[in-house]
Design a protein around this motif. Structure first.
Motif, PDB file in Angstrom:
ATOM      1  N   HIS A 139      27.269 -13.999 -31.079  1.00  0.00           N
ATOM      2  CA  HIS A 139      28.195 -15.113 -30.860  1.00  0.00           C
ATOM      3  C   HIS A 139      29.477 -14.618 -30.213  1.00  0.00           C
ATOM      4  O   HIS A 139      30.067 -15.306 -29.380  1.00  0.00           O
ATOM      5  CB  HIS A 139      28.510 -15.812 -32.185  1.00  0.00           C
ATOM      6  CG  HIS A 139      27.327 -16.459 -32.814  1.00  0.00           C
ATOM      7  ND1 HIS A 139      26.450 -17.237 -32.099  1.00  0.00           N
ATOM      8  CD2 HIS A 139      26.850 -16.445 -34.076  1.00  0.00           C
ATOM      9  CE1 HIS A 139      25.493 -17.672 -32.906  1.00  0.00           C
ATOM     10  NE2 HIS A 139      25.710 -17.200 -34.105  1.00  0.00           N
ATOM     11  N   PHE A 140      29.910 -13.410 -30.602  1.00  0.00           N
ATOM     12  CA  PHE A 140      31.122 -12.851 -29.989  1.00  0.00           C
ATOM     13  C   PHE A 140      30.928 -12.676 -28.482  1.00  0.00           C
ATOM     14  O   PHE A 140      31.781 -13.033 -27.680  1.00  0.00           O
ATOM     15  CB  PHE A 140      31.481 -11.500 -30.634  1.00  0.00           C
ATOM     16  CG  PHE A 140      32.585 -10.787 -29.907  1.00  0.00           C
ATOM     17  CD1 PHE A 140      33.906 -11.132 -30.113  1.00  0.00           C
ATOM     18  CD2 PHE A 140      32.299  -9.786 -28.977  1.00  0.00           C
ATOM     19  CE1 PHE A 140      34.926 -10.505 -29.428  1.00  0.00           C
ATOM     20  CE2 PHE A 140      33.315  -9.153 -28.280  1.00  0.00           C
ATOM     21  CZ  PHE A 140      34.628  -9.510 -28.504  1.00  0.00           C
ATOM     22  N   ASP A 147      28.952 -14.314 -26.656  1.00  0.00           N
ATOM     23  CA  ASP A 147      28.963 -15.667 -26.101  1.00  0.00           C
ATOM     24  C   ASP A 147      30.402 -16.131 -25.870  1.00  0.00           C
ATOM     25  O   ASP A 147      30.730 -16.704 -24.823  1.00  0.00           O
ATOM     26  CB  ASP A 147      28.227 -16.606 -27.069  1.00  0.00           C
ATOM     27  CG  ASP A 147      28.102 -18.020 -26.513  1.00  0.00           C
ATOM     28  OD1 ASP A 147      28.111 -18.172 -25.282  1.00  0.00           O
ATOM     29  OD2 ASP A 147      27.998 -18.963 -27.319  1.00  0.00           O
ATOM     30  N   ILE A 148      31.282 -15.877 -26.835  1.00  0.00           N
ATOM     31  CA  ILE A 148      32.685 -16.301 -26.713  1.00  0.00           C
ATOM     32  C   ILE A 148      33.346 -15.620 -25.514  1.00  0.00           C
ATOM     33  O   ILE A 148      34.086 -16.260 -24.763  1.00  0.00           O
ATOM     34  CB  ILE A 148      33.457 -15.980 -28.015  1.00  0.00           C
ATOM     35  CG1 ILE A 148      32.986 -16.912 -29.133  1.00  0.00           C
ATOM     36  CG2 ILE A 148      34.963 -16.121 -27.809  1.00  0.00           C
ATOM     37  CD1 ILE A 148      33.597 -16.611 -30.465  1.00  0.00           C
TER      38      ILE A 148
END
Lengths: 190, 98
Positions: A170-171, A173-174
């Motif tokens: 997710h990081f 992705d951010i």
């Protein structure tokens, strides 16, 4: 894991800072150079990465419920979507190569400020390259997780590696959520 | 780690919102809003990132210690940007001989 991610924020943050400083110094060259990027491919890749974040969130969810088959299925889906992202990125890099937009002796730019357009492309390759290398590392860890999951090494009581990797994914992705507007959407499209 | 299990519909709503926001931010890139293009693009990016952190990364359901670590990471990033820009934006005023 979050402590590691905070160090990653600083790792990427340094490059983002270089980008902000140079964009502030040469806004016109950056705007002209950003027109060379393919906004459609960038948007598709953003979508692909959001989908892979969704499948990763579902993988962690399945792991928490102890559903082994669903966990493996979602991990494989995440891996495939990550592969699609890197494939599209490869196409974009190839376009840049063919059009002499890679900074270096063969760099060609028809705008007014070719020198600083090259600076933009250096930052483009630096930032997206660092991001892509995180994706490649992520893909390797995903394969390891898929193997471990198929050997029944995770249960509803213990699935920490899956959960930790989810945070990492997710990081990444951010980071892309910020790279997409900063690199592709600088200047209104004509 | 938190044992809180987030309902799947929360993931779906976040997912749909992220996709819609991607379409919105891409479409706005074709409209010339002057300096507001950057503002709109960054507002949407921060909004998307916040959704991912809160729900996909479970920070909404995490302990205060974890929240503090996450916030400190972003705060120090802003500290770096703030002081670097303080320097860059004031160089013409303070540089000797100008």
């Amino acid at each position: 894991m979050w402590t590691f991610l905070v160090t990653e924020i600083m790792f990427f943050g340094g490059m983002f800072m270089a980008y902000i400083a140079y964009r502030h110094a040469y806004p016109l060259a950056f705007a002209a150079a950003s027109q060379k990027l393919n906004i459609i491919l960038g948007a598709i890749n953003t979508t692909v990465l959001i989908c892979s974040s969704m499948t990763m969130a579902m993988a962690v969810h399945s792991a928490a419920l102890g559903k082994k088959n669903l966990l493996i299925l979602f991990l494989i889906a995440t891996l495939l979507l990550g592969g699609v992202f890197l494939g599209i990125k490869g196409v974009e890099y190839h376009d840049k190569w063919v059009h002499h937009e890679v900074p270096g002796p063969n760099f060609e730019f028809e705008g007014a400020d070719a020198q600083h357009a090259a600076l933009y492309f250096s930052l483009y390759f630096g930032l997206t390259g660092l991001h892509a290398s995180h994706m490649i590392i992520g893909a390797v860890i995903l394969i390891i997780l898929i193997v471990k999951a198929s050997k029944n090494q995770f249960s509803a009581h213990w699935y920490t590696p899956v959960e930790m990797f989810g945070l990492y994914w997710h990081f990444v992705d951010i980071v892309w959520i910020f790279l997409f507007p900063l690199l592709y959407l600088i200047d209104p499209r004509k | 780690m938190s044992d809180h299990i987030v309902p799947v519909r929360v993931y779906w709503s976040v997912f749909i919102t992220l996709l819609v926001m991607t379409v919105v931010t891409t479409s706005i890139a074709y409209i010339d809003l002057g300096p507001f293009n950057l503002l709109v693009a960054m507002t949407i990016a921060v909004f998307k990132a916040t959704l991912v952190v809160l729900f996909f990364m479970h920070i909404k359901y995490s302990t205060n210690l974890t929240k503090a670590i996450v916030i400190s990471g972003f705060v120090f990033l802003l500290v770096m940007v703030f002081f670097t820009m303080c320097d860059l934006l004031t160089r013409n005023i303070t540089a000797p001989g100008r």
